[in-house]
Write an enzyme that holds these catalytic residues in place. Structure first.
Site, mmCIF file in Angstrom:
data_model
loop_
_atom_site.group_PDB
_atom_site.id
_atom_site.type_symbol
_atom_site.label_atom_id
_atom_site.label_comp_id
_atom_site.label_asym_id
_atom_site.label_seq_id
_atom_site.Cartn_x
_atom_site.Cartn_y
_atom_site.Cartn_z
ATOM 1 N N LYS A 120 0.331 -0.975 0.019
ATOM 2 C CA LYS A 120 -0.088 0.120 -0.380
ATOM 3 C C LYS A 120 0.670 1.116 -0.211
ATOM 4 O O LYS A 120 0.449 2.061 -0.922
ATOM 5 C CB LYS A 120 -1.227 -0.138 1.004
ATOM 6 C CG LYS A 120 -1.945 0.741 1.429
ATOM 7 C CD LYS A 120 -2.841 1.106 2.264
ATOM 8 C CE LYS A 120 -2.026 1.838 3.625
ATOM 9 N NZ LYS A 120 -2.662 2.189 5.231
ATOM 10 N N ASP A 138 -6.850 1.245 1.287
ATOM 11 C CA ASP A 138 -6.971 1.031 2.057
ATOM 12 C C ASP A 138 -8.256 1.109 2.864
ATOM 13 O O ASP A 138 -8.939 1.046 2.133
ATOM 14 C CB ASP A 138 -6.438 3.039 3.174
ATOM 15 C CG ASP A 138 -7.370 3.863 3.073
ATOM 16 O OD1 ASP A 138 -9.076 2.953 1.450
ATOM 17 O OD2 ASP A 138 -6.804 4.914 2.982
#
Length: 231
Positions: A120, A138
């Protein structure tokens, strides 16, 4: 959800916010890398409060490394998990200095090899700092993709892969910012603000609720609202 509806959603989000930006404060790829690393399980607001004091003093791999773990902790101690984060940032700075002359590499494998940097974080840096069409999933994006049925998936990797397939090229650079902001301020986790949502008529969330609560259960819109299930 069909592709026509997805494009309508993306078009509206773009019209509402043509040039979306991260809410983390940064002025270089390195500052962004540090800020995103610190943001794990922390709010952007709390990270900004810390980096607004840190970056004027140290904002390069060399200068933050010079602070050492204990010195860095003094600037980020208001952020959750700051002990581990300080260790990871200092180790990452050391690697950047030794292998990349203190610069942030524009390379996924290299970024993910840094302590405290996962997929991420790498996606955020590649997208926001270098303009890559990556999608950093997320909790907000995961929730929004599943709730709206835009790109459902059982985990963040599935959602990312699905979004990369269904999001047209013209929207890919900005889509993760649009979804994060929409999830942060409109499509909230516990009580989505459907009544003020610009894509409400395209979202498939309410149809899911209607299937769950059939007429025989005598659930009205008022009851659903009381349960926090509608806007």
């Amino acid at each position: 959800m069909n592709q026509q509806k997805r494009i309508q959603i993306l078009t509206r989000l773009r019209e509402n916010n043509p040039k979306p930006q991260t809410e983390l404060n940064f002025s270089s790829p390195f500052e962004l890398l540090v800020a995103v690393t610190l943001s794990a399980q922390a709010t952007d607001v709390s990270v900004n409060k810390a980096t607004d004091k840190l970056f004027p003093v140290a904002n390069t791999a060399h200068s933050i490394y010079a602070l050492g773990v204990e010195g860095l902790k003094e600037y980020i101690k208001t952020i959750g998990l700051y002990n581990n984060k300080a260790v990871n940032v200092i180790k990452a700075c050391e690697i950047l200095i030794e292998k990349y002359n203190g610069e942030v590499p524009e390379d996924r494998e290299a970024l993910e090899s840094l302590p405290g940097v996962g997929r991420k974080t790498a996606n955020v840096v590649l997208n926001t700092a270098f303009g890559w069409p990556t999608i950093a999933v997320d909790t907000h994006i995961f929730r929004l993709a599943n709730r709206t049925k835009f790109a459902p998936g059982k985990n963040v990797v599935e959602v990312e892969e699905r979004m990369l397939k269904v999001v047209p090229a013209e929207f890919k650079v900005d889509v993760h910012h649009w979804f994060i902001l929409h999830g942060r301020y409109t499509c909230l986790a516990r009580k989505p603000r459907c009544g003020s949502c610009i894509i409400e008529d395209l979202c498939e969330y309410k149809s899911t609720l209607k299937r769950r609560f059939t007429p025989k259960n005598k659930f009205t819109d008022k009851v659903l609202k009381a349960k926090g299930l509608t806007g």
